[in-house]
Design a protein around this motif. Structure first.
Motif, PDB file in Angstrom:
ATOM      1  N   LEU A 142      99.825  18.866  84.937  1.00 17.45           N
ATOM      2  CA  LEU A 142     100.527  17.588  85.078  1.00 17.45           C
ATOM      3  C   LEU A 142     101.939  17.630  84.512  1.00 17.45           C
ATOM      4  O   LEU A 142     102.809  16.883  84.950  1.00 17.45           O
ATOM      5  CB  LEU A 142      99.751  16.485  84.349  1.00 17.45           C
ATOM      6  N   TYR A 143     102.160  18.483  83.519  1.00 17.17           N
ATOM      7  CA  TYR A 143     103.391  18.412  82.738  1.00 17.17           C
ATOM      8  C   TYR A 143     104.314  19.583  83.022  1.00 17.17           C
ATOM      9  O   TYR A 143     103.902  20.743  83.005  1.00 17.17           O
ATOM     10  CB  TYR A 143     103.053  18.339  81.243  1.00 17.17           C
ATOM     11  N   ASP A 144     105.575  19.260  83.310  1.00 17.27           N
ATOM     12  CA  ASP A 144     106.611  20.260  83.551  1.00 17.27           C
ATOM     13  C   ASP A 144     107.928  19.674  83.057  1.00 17.27           C
ATOM     14  O   ASP A 144     107.929  18.770  82.218  1.00 17.27           O
ATOM     15  CB  ASP A 144     106.668  20.653  85.036  1.00 17.27           C
ATOM     16  N   ASP A 145     109.043  20.154  83.598  1.00 16.57           N
ATOM     17  CA  ASP A 145     110.342  19.652  83.150  1.00 16.57           C
ATOM     18  C   ASP A 145     110.548  18.170  83.468  1.00 16.57           C
ATOM     19  O   ASP A 145     111.355  17.495  82.828  1.00 16.57           O
ATOM     20  CB  ASP A 145     111.466  20.473  83.797  1.00 16.57           C
ATOM     21  N   ASN A 146     109.833  17.651  84.485  1.00 14.50           N
ATOM     22  CA  ASN A 146     109.980  16.242  84.832  1.00 14.50           C
ATOM     23  C   ASN A 146     109.403  15.336  83.740  1.00 14.50           C
ATOM     24  O   ASN A 146     109.894  14.227  83.517  1.00 14.50           O
ATOM     25  CB  ASN A 146     109.283  15.955  86.162  1.00 14.50           C
ATOM     26  N   PHE A 147     108.363  15.787  83.091  1.00 16.29           N
ATOM     27  CA  PHE A 147     107.746  15.049  81.977  1.00 16.29           C
ATOM     28  C   PHE A 147     107.101  16.073  81.050  1.00 16.29           C
ATOM     29  O   PHE A 147     105.923  16.389  81.167  1.00 16.29           O
ATOM     30  CB  PHE A 147     106.712  14.063  82.523  1.00 16.29           C
ATOM     31  N   PRO A 148     107.872  16.630  80.101  1.00 15.85           N
ATOM     32  CA  PRO A 148     107.358  17.706  79.241  1.00 15.85           C
ATOM     33  C   PRO A 148     106.178  17.244  78.383  1.00 15.85           C
ATOM     34  O   PRO A 148     106.142  16.102  77.912  1.00 15.85           O
ATOM     35  CB  PRO A 148     108.570  18.064  78.370  1.00 15.85           C
ATOM     36  N   MET A 149     105.241  18.157  78.167  1.00 16.95           N
ATOM     37  CA  MET A 149     104.079  17.827  77.355  1.00 16.95           C
ATOM     38  C   MET A 149     104.467  17.537  75.905  1.00 16.95           C
ATOM     39  O   MET A 149     103.773  16.816  75.198  1.00 16.95           O
ATOM     40  CB  MET A 149     103.049  18.953  77.411  1.00 16.95           C
ATOM     41  N   GLY A 150     105.603  18.116  75.465  1.00 21.64           N
ATOM     42  CA  GLY A 150     106.064  17.858  74.106  1.00 21.64           C
ATOM     43  C   GLY A 150     106.284  16.377  73.844  1.00 21.64           C
ATOM     44  O   GLY A 150     105.963  15.863  72.761  1.00 21.64           O
ATOM     45  N   ILE A 151     106.819  15.661  74.829  1.00 22.34           N
ATOM     46  CA  ILE A 151     107.015  14.215  74.687  1.00 22.34           C
ATOM     47  C   ILE A 151     105.661  13.514  74.611  1.00 22.34           C
ATOM     48  O   ILE A 151     105.447  12.627  73.792  1.00 22.34           O
ATOM     49  CB  ILE A 151     107.808  13.652  75.886  1.00 22.34           C
ATOM     50  N   ARG A 152     104.768  13.929  75.506  1.00 24.32           N
ATOM     51  CA  ARG A 152     103.433  13.290  75.537  1.00 24.32           C
ATOM     52  C   ARG A 152     102.732  13.436  74.190  1.00 24.32           C
ATOM     53  O   ARG A 152     102.012  12.534  73.764  1.00 24.32           O
ATOM     54  CB  ARG A 152     102.595  13.946  76.646  1.00 24.32           C
ATOM     55  N   GLN A 153     102.961  14.573  73.532  1.00 23.69           N
ATOM     56  CA  GLN A 153     102.305  14.841  72.261  1.00 23.69           C
ATOM     57  C   GLN A 153     102.901  14.003  71.129  1.00 23.69           C
ATOM     58  O   GLN A 153     102.185  13.307  70.412  1.00 23.69           O
ATOM     59  CB  GLN A 153     102.410  16.332  71.925  1.00 23.69           C
ATOM     60  N   VAL A 154     104.215  14.047  70.982  1.00 27.85           N
ATOM     61  CA  VAL A 154     104.829  13.405  69.810  1.00 27.85           C
ATOM     62  C   VAL A 154     104.940  11.890  69.960  1.00 27.85           C
ATOM     63  O   VAL A 154     105.030  11.168  68.964  1.00 27.85           O
ATOM     64  CB  VAL A 154     106.222  14.017  69.519  1.00 27.85           C
ATOM     65  N   LEU A 155     104.937  11.386  71.194  1.00 30.10           N
ATOM     66  CA  LEU A 155     105.067   9.934  71.418  1.00 30.10           C
ATOM     67  C   LEU A 155     103.835   9.364  72.109  1.00 30.10           C
ATOM     68  O   LEU A 155     103.927   8.379  72.850  1.00 30.10           O
ATOM     69  CB  LEU A 155     106.319   9.641  72.263  1.00 30.10           C
ATOM     70  N   ILE A 173     115.018  18.367  75.212  1.00 29.49           N
ATOM     71  CA  ILE A 173     114.270  17.486  76.107  1.00 29.49           C
ATOM     72  C   ILE A 173     115.021  16.167  76.292  1.00 29.49           C
ATOM     73  O   ILE A 173     115.137  15.647  77.411  1.00 29.49           O
ATOM     74  CB  ILE A 173     112.856  17.230  75.550  1.00 29.49           C
ATOM     75  N   ASN A 174     115.549  15.638  75.198  1.00 26.69           N
ATOM     76  CA  ASN A 174     116.322  14.394  75.262  1.00 26.69           C
ATOM     77  C   ASN A 174     117.503  14.538  76.216  1.00 26.69           C
ATOM     78  O   ASN A 174     117.753  13.684  77.070  1.00 26.69           O
ATOM     79  CB  ASN A 174     116.804  14.027  73.854  1.00 26.69           C
ATOM     80  N   LYS A 175     118.210  15.642  76.086  1.00 29.65           N
ATOM     81  CA  LYS A 175     119.382  15.887  76.933  1.00 29.65           C
ATOM     82  C   LYS A 175     118.982  16.022  78.404  1.00 29.65           C
ATOM     83  O   LYS A 175     119.621  15.465  79.303  1.00 29.65           O
ATOM     84  CB  LYS A 175     120.092  17.160  76.459  1.00 29.65           C
ATOM     85  N   GLN A 176     117.888  16.756  78.671  1.00 26.09           N
ATOM     86  CA  GLN A 176     117.427  16.952  80.043  1.00 26.09           C
ATOM     87  C   GLN A 176     116.989  15.637  80.689  1.00 26.09           C
ATOM     88  O   GLN A 176     117.263  15.388  81.868  1.00 26.09           O
ATOM     89  CB  GLN A 176     116.266  17.946  80.067  1.00 26.09           C
ATOM     90  N   LEU A 177     116.315  14.798  79.923  1.00 24.06           N
ATOM     91  CA  LEU A 177     115.866  13.515  80.472  1.00 24.06           C
ATOM     92  C   LEU A 177     117.050  12.622  80.838  1.00 24.06           C
ATOM     93  O   LEU A 177     117.019  11.929  81.865  1.00 24.06           O
ATOM     94  CB  LEU A 177     114.969  12.797  79.463  1.00 24.06           C
ATOM     95  N   GLN A 178     118.082  12.633  80.001  1.00 23.19           N
ATOM     96  CA  GLN A 178     119.270  11.826  80.318  1.00 23.19           C
ATOM     97  C   GLN A 178     119.924  12.292  81.608  1.00 23.19           C
ATOM     98  O   GLN A 178     120.310  11.486  82.455  1.00 23.19           O
ATOM     99  CB  GLN A 178     120.265  11.901  79.162  1.00 23.19           C
ATOM    100  N   ILE A 179     120.034  13.628  81.771  1.00 22.88           N
ATOM    101  CA  ILE A 179     120.651  14.178  82.984  1.00 22.88           C
ATOM    102  C   ILE A 179     119.809  13.850  84.211  1.00 22.88           C
ATOM    103  O   ILE A 179     120.325  13.472  85.269  1.00 22.88           O
ATOM    104  CB  ILE A 179     120.830  15.707  82.842  1.00 22.88           C
ATOM    105  N   LYS A 180     118.491  13.976  84.080  1.00 23.30           N
ATOM    106  CA  LYS A 180     117.596  13.853  85.236  1.00 23.30           C
ATOM    107  C   LYS A 180     117.369  12.404  85.661  1.00 23.30           C
ATOM    108  O   LYS A 180     117.289  12.101  86.851  1.00 23.30           O
ATOM    109  CB  LYS A 180     116.259  14.515  84.901  1.00 23.30           C
ATOM    110  N   TYR A 181     117.274  11.484  84.671  1.00 24.96           N
ATOM    111  CA  TYR A 181     116.800  10.143  85.001  1.00 24.96           C
ATOM    112  C   TYR A 181     117.793   9.015  84.760  1.00 24.96           C
ATOM    113  O   TYR A 181     117.467   7.855  85.032  1.00 24.96           O
ATOM    114  CB  TYR A 181     115.530   9.842  84.199  1.00 24.96           C
TER     115      TYR A 181
END
Length: 718
Positions: free
Chosen positions: A21-34, A83-91
């Protein structure tokens, strides 16, 4: 227990599905810490409201910033910043897309948790998930590794052959450099004999290497034909099943590994054959095996490279609209849709940029009457390694589609099939050259349905389900000219998937049995019973029985009698409206199993006739599209139990008042008596508040100094 903690307690085979389910579009690291914060937000609603999605994106980035500042581990802090930087660029420009991705991931998690608790599989799921799959993949891993090792062992053999040939060439040139008189002396006979011996050995080694190469090429050919191609076709079938709500799609990375290792073996063999071609430029002779066999082997290798790379060009993500992510393969004109293609072979070199072109309806039969469309946005894009985290070449397209109203000055009319039965396709083409081999790539999406109005979405999704349930043909535009029948076993499984897609849990056996009786009568108890396309999607729905049950008018709703036979909507339309009602208004109480749902009048009476007064159950209306009602037991003056049903609630009423609040506040007035709530116990006998308390909503007044007002639903019973 939180959803994420439940995920972490699953068996390994289910964790593998979560990992996908988890890749660069929604990294598992975010799912874990938040995890707690993510689960507390309404991503489903945000996916349909841009302002809400924008706020949630901003809050998500703020939460990440806060987590970074608190993180003590340097590496973890570094990863979170990236991850923060990638999410800003992507979304940043596409907040709705982000909300859709997270909403889909959370929903798929719920499905995985539910499937872990339901070991029984239906016929379609069994067809794509069987017990021998692991052994088959293990065998495939071994064969690919053995072939790779065999090819690598040919390198030192070719080098040895080259050294032997250099030795022969040096000796031969040494003899040739001597005078003619010296060459004819007896003193030269041992050297000439030695030279002949080396030549004989050289000839033997050449034949030996060519024989080994031929064997390896045959082994690769067999591997591709008997295992690699079938594995690819099975993955595509699993992708079809996943598109209509089936099990989570995995295995593409494994396929890429097999394709890449096989391609590397072929490329290495081509280089070895090229080396043999260089050797015969220095030394050749009559009946030289390299001269005789190399051209044929080289053609075989080129053919296999061409075939392998062409096969590896796949549609990784079928076309889908961010507005309806659970219903892929439906495109609405004027609404952006997304699709992604991928090359499963990691190429060692490409002579120029690999440009992919999209073409709509390339293969429609000539002369067939049909609507025509064109792509508004750019149809060409370059494949890029950076767009994928696994190192392969891929490219994602975002397109808009528009209908051609006129072709060559003539207005286009609709064809013999309905709009939602017309099947279209999206093709992808590319050309490139690698190691002197020109390769033309082409692949296409599964059949698509193009709609121009959201009212056609229900019928369009029915077509997508029916097609992908019953055939694995990549293209069959005339499928609905004579659609095949489906067994109830197949159809019931797909219908259950629709509920698990929207709610996180499928239908149980009793619910499916009730639906089968609704559609086909008592014969639905047999899984092999056949259902026609027209009965599923075109014929009118008939009620379970002609027996009438009391229907109470609500003050705020029009009076409509329930259970009128022969309604102007199909079985699927009736069921799809129920799905929408659950998704938007009933999801919490549905997932808490408070709604019995699909209940016939006979079953309802059998359940309630011996229950104490005030016992009630919730079921979906047969006569209203997207309606839910409740039936309760009332004791008459004679002591006889009567069953009374309220007029169904639809989305228009539930948009103003949550259904749990209706259950809590509902009142009945009888012959001028004090209004009372007749709903006491949820069937089979659970106190009402025990079942619904967690779902009650008590809004606070926001206008000082006024107190809040409450809507109370009231019915009058004569």
């Amino acid at each position: 227990m939180s959803q994420w903690k439940q995920i972490q307690q699953l068996e390994f085979k289910y964790l593998e599905q979560v990992d996908y389910l988890y890749d660069d579009n929604f990294p598992m690291g975010i799912r874990q810490v938040l995890s707690d914060w993510i689960e507390s937000q309404d991503w489903e609603m945000a996916a349909h409201h841009e302002s809400m999605a924008t706020v949630l994106l901003s809050n998500l980035l703020s939460q990440l910033d806060r987590q970074c500042s608190q993180e003590q581990n340097f590496l973890q802090r570094h990863n979170l910043k990236n991850i923060n930087k990638q999410l800003q660029i992507k979304y940043k420009a596409y907040p709705l897309l982000m909300a859709g991705v997270i909403s889909t991931s959370l929903r798929e998690e719920r499905r995985i948790i539910a499937s872990a608790n339901i070991p029984e599989q239906g016929p379609l799921e069994k067809s794509v998930q069987n017990s021998v799959a692991f052994e088959r993949q293990k065998n495939m891993d071994n064969r690919v590794v053995v072939i790779r090792s065999s090819v690598q062992m040919l390198d030192p053999a070719v080098k040895c052959l080259e050294d032997m040939q250099d030795d022969f060439d040096l000796r031969f040139k040494t003899i040739q450099s001597r005078d003619q008189a010296d060459r004819n002396t007896e003193r030269m006979e041992p050297e000439v004999a030695r030279l002949q011996e080396i030549l004989n050995n050289l000839d033997f080694r050449r034949k030996e290497i060519l024989s080994k190469m031929s064997d390896v090429i045959k082994e690769i050919d067999t591997l591709i034909a008997s295992q690699l191609n079938p594995e690819l076709m099975e993955w595509k079938r699993r992708q079809q099943i996943n598109c209509i709500g089936g099990p989570l799609l995995t295995g593409l990375d494994q396929l890429q590994n097999w394709f890449t290792l096989t391609a590397q073996s072929l490329f290495q063999m081509k280089r070895q054959l090229d080396k043999l071609g260089e050797l015969i430029l220095k030394v050749t002779y009559a009946s030289d095996p390299i001269s005789l066999q190399r051209p044929q082997l080289e053609e075989q290798v080129k053919y296999l490279i061409d075939h392998l790379i062409k096969s590896s060009f796949v549609v990784e993500k079928q076309p889908w609209m961010p507005t309806h992510p659970q219903k892929p393969l439906i495109i609405k004109t004027g609404v952006q849709f997304t699709t992604k293609v991928r090359l499963l072979v990691k190429l060692p070199e490409v002579d120029y940029q690999l440009k992919v072109k999209t073409i709509f309806d390339k293969y429609l039969p000539p002369g067939r009457v049909h609507r025509q469309f064109f792509i508004l946005t750019s149809t060409t894009k370059v494949m890029d390694v950076e767009e994928s985290s696994n190192g392969c070449l891929s490219v994602e397209f975002r397109h808009l589609l528009k209908e051609k109203k006129y072709v060559n000055g003539t207005k286009v009319n609709e064809g013999p099939l309905s709009v939602t039965e017309e099947l279209h396709s999206l093709s992808f083409e590319a050309q490139f050259n690698i190691q002197g081999i020109n390769i033309d790539l082409e692949t296409c999406s599964f059949p698509l349905v193009v709609i121009s109005n959201v009212s056609q979405l229900t019928g369009g999704w029915a077509s997508i389900m029916w097609y992908n349930m019953l055939t694995d043909e990549p293209r069959n535009p005339d499928f609905f000219a004579s659609p095949p029948r489906a067994s109830w076993g197949q159809l019931s499984e797909v219908l259950s998937w629709q509920f698990s897609t929207f709610t996180g849990q499928g239908l149980n056996r009793e619910q499916l049995c009730m639906l089968g009786e609704k559609l086909m009568g008592q014969q639905a108890s047999h899984n092999e019973c056949q259902v026609s396309w027209s009965k599923f999607c075109k014929l009118l729905v008939e009620s379970f029985s002609n027996k009438k049950i009391t229907s109470l008018p609500l003050n705020l709703l029009p009076v409509v009698k329930e259970n009128i036979p022969g309604k102007p909507f199909s079985f699927w339309m009736w069921l799809d409206f129920i799905l929408e009602l659950i998704k938007k208004h009933l999801l919490p109480i549905w997932n808490d199993n408070c709604i019995m749902g699909f209940v016939s009048k006979e079953t309802e009476r059998a359940c309630l006739k011996d229950k104490e007064p005030g016992t009630f159950l919730l079921r979906f209306s047969e006569s209203h599209l997207g309606g839910i009602t409740f039936t309760w037991v009332k004791q008459s003056d004679s002591g006889e139990a009567k069953l009374i049903s309220v007029e169904p609630y639809t989305k228009s009423r539930l948009s103003a008042l949550p259904f749990a609040n209706i259950i809590r506040d509902y009142k009945v007035i009888t012959d001028g008596e004090v209004p009372e709530n007749p709903l006491k116990f949820l069937y089979p006998g659970i106190p009402k508040d025990e079942s619904f308390r967690r779902h009650y909503n008590s809004p606070q007044s926001k206008v000082f100094p006024y107190i809040s007002a409450t809507w109370i639903p009231i019915s009058t019973l004569q």
